[in-house]
Design an enzyme around this catalytic site. Structure first.
Site, PDB file in Angstrom:
ATOM      1  N   SER A 150       0.837  -1.210   0.000  1.00  0.00           N
ATOM      2  CA  SER A 150       0.000   0.000   0.000  1.00  0.00           C
ATOM      3  C   SER A 150       0.874   1.262   0.000  1.00  0.00           C
ATOM      4  CB  SER A 150      -0.946  -0.055   1.196  1.00  0.00           C
ATOM      5  OG  SER A 150      -1.967   0.887   1.044  1.00  0.00           O
ATOM      6  N   ASP A 181      -2.771   6.733  -2.735  1.00  0.00           N
ATOM      7  CA  ASP A 181      -1.577   6.066  -2.236  1.00  0.00           C
ATOM      8  C   ASP A 181      -1.059   5.087  -3.298  1.00  0.00           C
ATOM      9  OD1 ASP A 181      -3.623   4.249  -2.133  1.00  0.00           O
ATOM     10  OD2 ASP A 181      -2.903   3.291  -0.290  1.00  0.00           O
ATOM     11  N   ASP A 222      -1.237   1.894  -3.969  1.00  0.00           N
ATOM     12  CA  ASP A 222      -2.022   0.843  -4.624  1.00  0.00           C
ATOM     13  C   ASP A 222      -3.475   1.239  -4.821  1.00  0.00           C
ATOM     14  OD1 ASP A 222      -2.712   0.702  -1.954  1.00  0.00           O
ATOM     15  OD2 ASP A 222      -2.942  -1.473  -1.969  1.00  0.00           O
ATOM     16  N   ASP A 242      -5.904   2.251  -2.890  1.00  0.00           N
ATOM     17  CA  ASP A 242      -7.060   1.981  -2.044  1.00  0.00           C
ATOM     18  C   ASP A 242      -7.352   3.148  -1.102  1.00  0.00           C
ATOM     19  OD1 ASP A 242      -5.024   1.561  -0.210  1.00  0.00           O
ATOM     20  OD2 ASP A 242      -5.593  -0.479   0.290  1.00  0.00           O
TER      21      ASP A 242
END
Lengths: 454, 454, 454, 454
Positions: free
Chosen positions: B93, B233, B235, B237
């Site tokens: 992440s 961010d 990734d 999410d």
């Protein structure tokens, strides 16, 4: 059929159709032999690129050649991948998204006029297939990483490490997003990328990088900590530089800086810079200061100019740089227009001296360009008249009539008068500390010639 | 071995090694049967992702399962591709580039704690291979286009067309660059993308989007014509929204806006929004105003909360939205955290009403969060004391002791006190028009409890 | 332009050119909408296949459709992959290597005559491109494994396990090498494969499987322990069976065996087998014995026959099998000609009963086929005469004049007289214990009719 | 850990696990530097190959090296692709399907013992990863076509065109199916392929090609028109030749034919053939007849032998051929064992002279191999005794005690006595016109030595 303009085949996809790409593929194949190696096919980010690439591949393989599919990449990366073989790039450079085009390369260099004429003739003469047991095959390749590595390595020979130099790059949703930020980051810069996503519809800005289209970049640089800004077109063969205030640095100044650098570091006895008639005298000044000389060739014909310089030259003659405004060839790296290399080289130079210091010795005189109405059928007569009258008007000038009439005046001032190739105008370019006066004098002479030629 | 934290397996690649990815792959395979379908593997842009994905693939196939390789894509796109089968995402992440991690999905939903425990147990019990003639196979798939299409289509059900709404998106060189600009452009927005090139070293800014890391975006929006800004961010999410002045909109305000919208358009008799104890009362206010109710569940356990609401509910009960600050689940689209959907939905809402109008009804009271020192071994005793003392201190409050002690006071003010799970602190959250006073009162009570527990 | 013959577009690649493939791709796209789903493109092993597939892809995507590239695979596997969407197969089946062709599928079924006419019309009307922002995209898929799994699973419903049944398969360097040995091996057979390498030049034998071309297979089976042999054509839509002595089993006997099997296991009240006029009465006998009925339709029109039977039938009517000699449709599996399924089903039947037992009840009467010279312009008059004269010659016969004149005589004997569609002949087919006598009688009648029509 | 046997790492996949492949990958990386180039990974047709290749790739890239994935191909093709870099092949050669293995190559040559020991040591010392920002990347390559082209071109330098020479090739469902039929067909042969489909379970026959496993090929050749037959193992590094009667030609005869040919065409002053102690004197005879000499080296150590010959030789010394029975190195083509080259070269020689003519000058004396029981702990003493006694028994013999005791008798007769490396036997090899008598004499001497050593 006249397929090729000054920048290869280019036009709306209603003209640059899959059928044409297929025909060009077969034409390329008809001139070559399998022993010439496979043809590398690349394309920029336009949505129409994949289909045209597929059609070109069908043409090449049915013509008996093997193909290497390189996918989306900058035009200079395709040129790089075409070394030692041939290359075919689907791109319309900075044209709008409804266009596409085809550029052909042999060993890193764009096809010359003779080769283009042969392609035109072969396309006209209709489909030309190999025997069914001689069709070529196709494989995927990924030359992008090798290209980026090579550019990085090349740039490290000049200037200084980028040590966190902050650079803003506007990729315009074109192919530069796959190369310039990565190369500059690897070189150590702190890169901030605008529009580095690939989108062939160019939704963020017009693909051609100009003061008008780079407003976001300009603001971003002006208001923030970036040392300078870089703008690219759709296929990364053009570069525009913005200074720390977000102002576009004149394209001829950039040429002068890079040209001076290359002449300066050259060990050749006769280092030559090739440029075009509309390029400023400031280039000549900096090149001369560094101990080299400038040769000019008509717009869109840099390769012809390079070849001519070499033929006419001695063992000591080396073309160290060749450029039109915004489009640079770095011969030591490769003989194609390469704005990713320009970005890397300029960044290293800026890291060493600062952009202001680089610009400082360049005399950035005011520059104007105007167009005088002139029907196509009168152009020849007008230019003939001007061959005589302009030198009369400026008796102190050095006269060059190779491409239009160029007059070099004392103190680096100059003017160029030439007929437009595509529109009913005579173009006047001028650079001078008092450019308005110079332009008005020239414009008057031209208008009279037009009237007289009626 | 305790592999899983609140966000799956995550840590430096010296711990999240290829060996671990291989072991996790075999563990996943040991719980499943080939008839459960292939496992989709994805990864974010980190340089370590390809090797870890290869190792995970080796684990899964040697364990007897088939694999579908989805390459680089946002975590929500991998979740999307895992519907009807399982998924394995290599991502850390917003963690720094030296980290990586593994998230596991079953039918679009992250593995629950029970499944994670089983994976841990299987990893501990050592390699577990299928018989040599039962190893699985692997194929490449490209789910990204289908994901983007689905998000686009889903977002078109809400709000208004984006008709040239100018939106600035900072992708932070993460996976959002493959989805958010494209989706918003297709929806009609005039998108300007920052850092939309993929670079797993996150050279342009820290991956976690905060007011501190989004300074470029903030300036870009503040100084330019963009209606608002979106930050993601690594990734995709997480989402952060900046208003037209470049200021971060409080995460709870965004939750309140989206929650109200979903309750409002729901036709269910009992529409429920699931959120966490540290989320502001402003959410409750807007949900209540729209005719729904809020349920809270401990941080990192939204799926547990959704399940609990469904179990306890009636036929009329529908979870219409579930969110922690910055992380939103849109159940009608899919039961995973999806910031690309959030970007699309919010943009359509902004297009309809304007960001200011959306914020207008939300009471954005001042908010503070402080940490009180408390040794780990005293936390239990302190919290026990606070269960009694805090309600005494605020006799007018509604008390909820499910996750720490939360006190809801009149006029939407509230405070939450809970022990940190990882550090020697008691955390105090408070929101109030006079937040300093409220915090000081609570802090005093907590400090006394800590002293008393000595 | 008449593009389509009885088996799609087929001819030398000097006619079936990349330009034609491109045009057909655009024509297919012009009839469809992106919402009809992507078009799956496949090809057989011919060297010209990749280029033609690339051109077809360019046509489809420039026409606005998405494409899925399935690479080399059997025609039935492409048909399988076209379920729920459209399919385009580059194949010339068993034609020589200098040919190629295009077959079009909609939801698993070849385009009918009406659709083909529309494609012809659209090809004639010239290039038809989508707007530049509507061109489709293309992805690779690998449907072969799923196809093999489906065939395996389907075959397991019939007959008995192959438990080391030794089967020799001659794939003729065609596409069967990618499916039949694998499916039979998975089913448990001990497979020995001849010419299972893919070579589009068909160097090992002519692609059409006949007694003359299968001499290697014949010897291999006759001299060795294989229970029987299977021969395929280039794209695996044809199957020939050799018995344990290496002798070709008559194609109508194979049809009779499979037809009886399908009728026998059908639970339908009115099970129907569709075949062609030149197919033997032995089929009718076995179908009748199993409680079903046979319907005939002209050669190359099995789908038309299936549709007609369904229209004319009742709720109880089910087409359980449809076949021309060597080409079988297994409707329960899918409505395309599928020789891989035939190989699997026949092997399972042989495993259960043995090939001899399967053949035993089939009356394999002597069969002959002769051609009587007849200029094209006299054919109509000749056939008109024969409509009267043949029934007069065989007063005991049941007469059917739907496709030529077919006379069914007692004891399963029959004769069919029909004009050739492509050559200056009247064809006479006859099957009888005294076939020479029957043929001579019919030939005499036909020759007289030709003379009289002069 | 002793990973490497005489043929690399090899064993059941319960030992050659993905975990081991990962560890070997990291060990290979630990010895190299990115500047050594990428490592090419290949695999044979085993079902376990893809997972092991994926794990090896994860090991190499996490160790900091780039990888090129070459997919399924013959071991010699992987060796070919490893020229100028390193290679890693997943194969267990002719072992059963439950096995797999790893072979490592540097610049076309298998790792030597020193390199193998270093890999073992590095595997033992545990995981060794590169820093997270130094992990390598991976790309797909397709070297098979280039390999086939190179073999074809190389073979054309010897013998005669294959002009429809009919050759039967049994590929044993191994990797040869991707190379030998194609190369021979391109060379003009009329190839009939058995088991040319790839199936890693080797369902058609055991992978090791012997008289016992090649019964199908034997019958196929004996009964049909093929001039001769070729049998390969699973990864195409072994070749067995069958004559026109389907009989296996003795492996030493094949060695003698090829060795003579290479010596004959060599222009070197000192052409050398390297072989092993158990290889027949017929090789020495033919090499001597052609003007060369033979050097022997222990089994499995051909590269060591080649190196030794070169070191000890003069400028005139050239190793023209190096071979163990069934395994041939063609140094002019490349220094790896290559049965595809052997197939091509032998076919060209057969086309020129006929197999019978090639065999004619080779004295194919009867050959026997027997084993005498001898406990492991007595072997050394027995061999010491035999060093003295055997020369006494055969006073007329030339004695060589480099690897066991080899006695060369007049008329090309010879015997070799050596202890088995893995089993409790002393092996006796003998070749003689009266082989039984020779074997009995030697066996007696050995048995006495065993008894005496008690």
């Amino acid at each position: 059929m006249d397929l090729f303009g000054t920048a290869g085949i280019r036009g709306p996809v209603t003209e640059v159709t899959p059928g044409l790409a297929l025909a060009v593929g077969q034409a390329v194949a008809a001139r070559l032999d399998p022993s010439d190696g496979p043809v590398v096919i690349g394309r920029d980010g336009r949505e129409t690129g994949a289909a045209l690439a597929g059609a070109a591949e069908a043409g090449l393989t049915s013509g008996g050649l093997d193909v290497r599919r390189a996918g989306q990449l900058p035009t200079p990366a395709l040129a790089f991948a075409s070394r030692g073989r041939h290359g075919l790039m689907l791109t319309a450079s900075h044209n709008p998204p409804e266009d596409n085009g085809i550029k052909l390369f042999a060993d890193g260099t764009e096809y010359d006029r003779a080769a283009e004429r042969e392609i035109e003739r072969l396309v006209d003469s209709g489909p030309d297939q190999a025997s069914h047991d001689q069709w070529g095959t196709s494989e995927e390749i990924e030359p992008l990483a090798a290209y980026r590595d090579s550019v990085t390595e090349y740039a490290q020979r000049v200037g200084a490490p980028l040590a966190d130099l902050r650079i803003a790059v506007d990729c315009g949703t074109g192919m530069a997003g796959l190369a310039t930020p990565q190369v500059l980051t690897t070189l150590g810069a702190d890169v901030r990328a605008l529009n580095a996503n690939v989108d062939g519809q160019f939704p963020a800005r017009e693909s051609k990088p100009t003061a008008e289209t780079l407003t976001d970049l300009s603001r971003f640089v002006a208001d923030g900590p970036a040392a300078f800004g870089i703008g690219h077109d759709g296929d990364a063969d053009r570069i525009v530089i913005l200074d720390g205030d977000g102002e576009v640095v004149h394209e001829d100044t950039i040429l002068a800086i890079v040209a001076e650098h290359y002449v300066d570091r050259s060990e050749a006895g006769d280092p030559v810079v090739v440029t075009t008639p509309n390029a400023s005298g400031r280039i000549d000044e900096r090149v001369a200061a560094a101990g080299g000389r400038v040769e000019r060739v008509r717009l869109g014909a840099l390769h012809e100019g390079i070849a001519r310089v070499r033929e006419a030259g001695t063992d000591e003659t080396t073309v160290v740089f060749a450029a039109e405004p915004w489009k640079h060839i770095h011969p030591e790296f490769g003989e194609w227009i390469d704005a990713v290399v320009s970005a890397a080289v300029l960044s290293r130079l800026v890291a060493e001296e600062g952009l202001d210091s680089l610009r400082d010795p360049v005399a950035e005189r005011p520059y104007r360009k105007v167009s005088v109405d002139c029907p196509d059928d009168r152009k020849a007569a007008v230019m003939e008249r001007l061959h005589g009258r302009l030198p009369e008007t400026f008796p102190e000038a050095t006269v060059d009539t190779d491409y239009g009439v160029r007059l070099d005046l004392p103190d680096g001032e100059w003017t160029l008068v030439r007929p437009s190739g595509t529109e009913p105008y005579i173009r006047v370019y001028a650079e001078s500390d008092d450019v308005d006066a110079l332009v008005e004098t020239v414009r008057g002479t031209v208008e009279r010639a037009v009237t007289d030629a009626e």
